[in-house]
Write a protein that holds these residues in place. Structure first.
Motif, short mmCIF file in Angstrom:
data_model
loop_
_atom_site.label_atom_id
_atom_site.label_comp_id
_atom_site.label_asym_id
_atom_site.label_seq_id
_atom_site.Cartn_x
_atom_site.Cartn_y
_atom_site.Cartn_z
N ALA A 4 0.82 -1.02 -0.37
CA ALA A 4 -0.02 -0.48 0.47
C ALA A 4 0.52 1.24 0.20
O ALA A 4 0.45 2.69 -0.87
N THR A 5 1.91 0.71 0.62
CA THR A 5 2.86 2.57 0.85
C THR A 5 3.47 2.39 -0.46
O THR A 5 3.67 3.44 -1.13
N ARG A 6 4.27 1.01 -1.31
CA ARG A 6 4.85 1.58 -2.24
C ARG A 6 3.76 2.41 -3.70
O ARG A 6 4.11 3.15 -5.00
N GLN A 7 2.52 2.31 -3.30
CA GLN A 7 1.43 2.71 -4.38
C GLN A 7 1.61 4.16 -4.14
O GLN A 7 1.40 5.01 -5.51
N LEU A 8 1.22 3.85 -2.51
CA LEU A 8 1.37 5.33 -2.37
C LEU A 8 2.58 6.40 -3.09
O LEU A 8 2.41 7.56 -3.25
N VAL A 9 3.90 6.07 -2.76
CA VAL A 9 4.91 6.77 -3.11
C VAL A 9 4.71 6.85 -4.42
O VAL A 9 5.00 8.03 -5.40
N ALA A 10 4.53 5.46 -5.15
CA ALA A 10 4.06 5.46 -6.60
C ALA A 10 2.84 7.01 -6.70
O ALA A 10 2.92 8.15 -7.95
N ASP A 11 1.68 6.90 -6.77
CA ASP A 11 1.17 8.40 -6.62
C ASP A 11 1.13 9.39 -6.70
O ASP A 11 0.91 10.59 -7.07
N VAL A 12 2.30 9.39 -4.67
CA VAL A 12 2.85 10.68 -4.98
C VAL A 12 3.56 11.61 -6.12
O VAL A 12 3.88 12.65 -6.06
N LEU A 13 4.29 10.14 -7.43
CA LEU A 13 5.09 10.67 -8.25
C LEU A 13 4.61 11.29 -8.78
O LEU A 13 5.47 12.21 -9.87
N HIS A 14 3.74 10.41 -9.02
CA HIS A 14 2.89 10.88 -9.92
C HIS A 14 1.98 12.18 -10.26
O HIS A 14 1.89 13.28 -11.07
N LYS A 15 1.65 12.73 -8.80
CA LYS A 15 1.08 14.07 -8.52
C LYS A 15 2.54 15.31 -8.09
O LYS A 15 2.15 16.72 -9.04
N ILE A 16 3.30 15.02 -7.79
CA ILE A 16 4.49 16.10 -7.65
C ILE A 16 4.99 16.17 -9.39
O ILE A 16 5.14 16.97 -9.52
N LYS A 17 4.70 15.20 -10.70
CA LYS A 17 5.06 15.22 -11.54
C LYS A 17 4.04 16.30 -12.71
O LYS A 17 4.37 17.56 -13.35
#
Ligand code: ADP
Ligand code: MG
Length: 250
Positions: free
Chosen positions: A188-201
């Motif tokens: 779940a945290t791994r997925q959240l980190v991926a989502d955060v990377l998208h948001k950052i972009k």
């Protein structure tokens, strides 16, 4: 605007510049010591999310520390958004490996995340309501607002990682250096980190993510920087190399 943590004025970014422009960088941990990074070149355009890939000891954390100005530069130079390091500290956030943090330190989750706001505070100045709100917003983004008052010693590995990312988000930097955020965390945290990377972009920010493992199929990254024994191996991104202007201030 004058930032309190150093005597340098905030300088607006050069609109034409790369987020990160490194030429011939050589870094060591002591003045006479072996170079932990050698003749290292890197150009990262604004708005890209890059993987920094290499085995243990390759020099990933060393590169991040050098970009933050934490290590003396022996050769070459680094420019961030077209400016030299001393003008840009507040624009860069370094998220250390969670194994490097003293999680027994008696501080609450909210207080740790508020530390991300310290670049905006004066010496001995207490965080303002707006700083607390920014910290809470970052905790909400990482789905851990309910942990705000918990001591950091009482967190799981995944929660620790989320707290560190929340602290980085609270700083509202433009260049994020994330040191192995996917290491030893739950799915779940791994997925959240991926989502955060998208948001950052989506926000036009730039990030470099250190990792042992790079899957080209993932689509999470715009490219990869491969590092081994302190040297750049090959590139995964094609981009225009900019001419290096050299750092003209101390
Ligand atoms: P990575 O993050 O890719 O695992 P590091 O950047 O931590 O690699 O390490 C790169 C090199 O720098 C290694 O040879 C390591 O031994 C050396 N190194 C790292 N930290 C220190 C330090 N504090 N003092 C001296 N040498 C160090
Ligand atoms: Mg490391």
């Amino acid at each position: 605007m004058r930032f309190p943590y150093c005597q340098h004025r905030h300088t607006l970014p050069d609109p034409e510049s790369l987020a990160l422009d490194i030429k011939g960088l050589g870094v060591s941990y002591s003045t006479e010591g072996k170079l932990a990074l050698k003749d290292f070149d890197l150009s990262v355009p604004v708005g890209s999310i890059m993987a920094l890939v290499g085995p243990n000891g390759a020099g990933k954390s060393t590169l991040f520390k050098a970009i933050c100005g934490l290590l003396p530069i022996r050769t070459g130079g680094i420019r961030i958004f077209g400016r030299c390091l001393t003008e840009c500290h507040h624009r860069v956030v370094y998220l250390p490996q969670k194994s490097r943090i003293d999680w027994q330190f008696p501080v609450s989750v909210l207080d740790l995340v508020i530390m991300g706001r310290y670049v905006y505070l004066g010496w001995f100045q207490r965080p303002k309501l707006s700083d607390i709100q920014e910290a809470k917003k970052a905790l909400r983004e990482m789905n851990i607002l309910d942990l705000a008052n918990r001591q950091i010693s009482k967190l799981s590995g995944g929660q620790q990682q989320r707290v560190l990312i929340a602290r980085a988000l609270a700083q509202n930097a433009d260049l994020l250096l994330l040191d192995e955020p996917m290491n030893a965390v739950d799915t779940a945290t791994r997925q959240l980190v991926a989502d955060v990377l998208h948001k950052i972009k989506d926000q036009g920010k730039t990030a470099i993510v250190a990792t042992h493992y790079y899957d080209q199929q993932e689509g999470r990254y715009d490219g990869a920087i491969f590092l081994r024994d302190g040297q750049r191996m090959r590139d995964g991104l094609t981009h225009q190399e900019s001419s290096h202007k050299g750092c003209d201030c101390e």
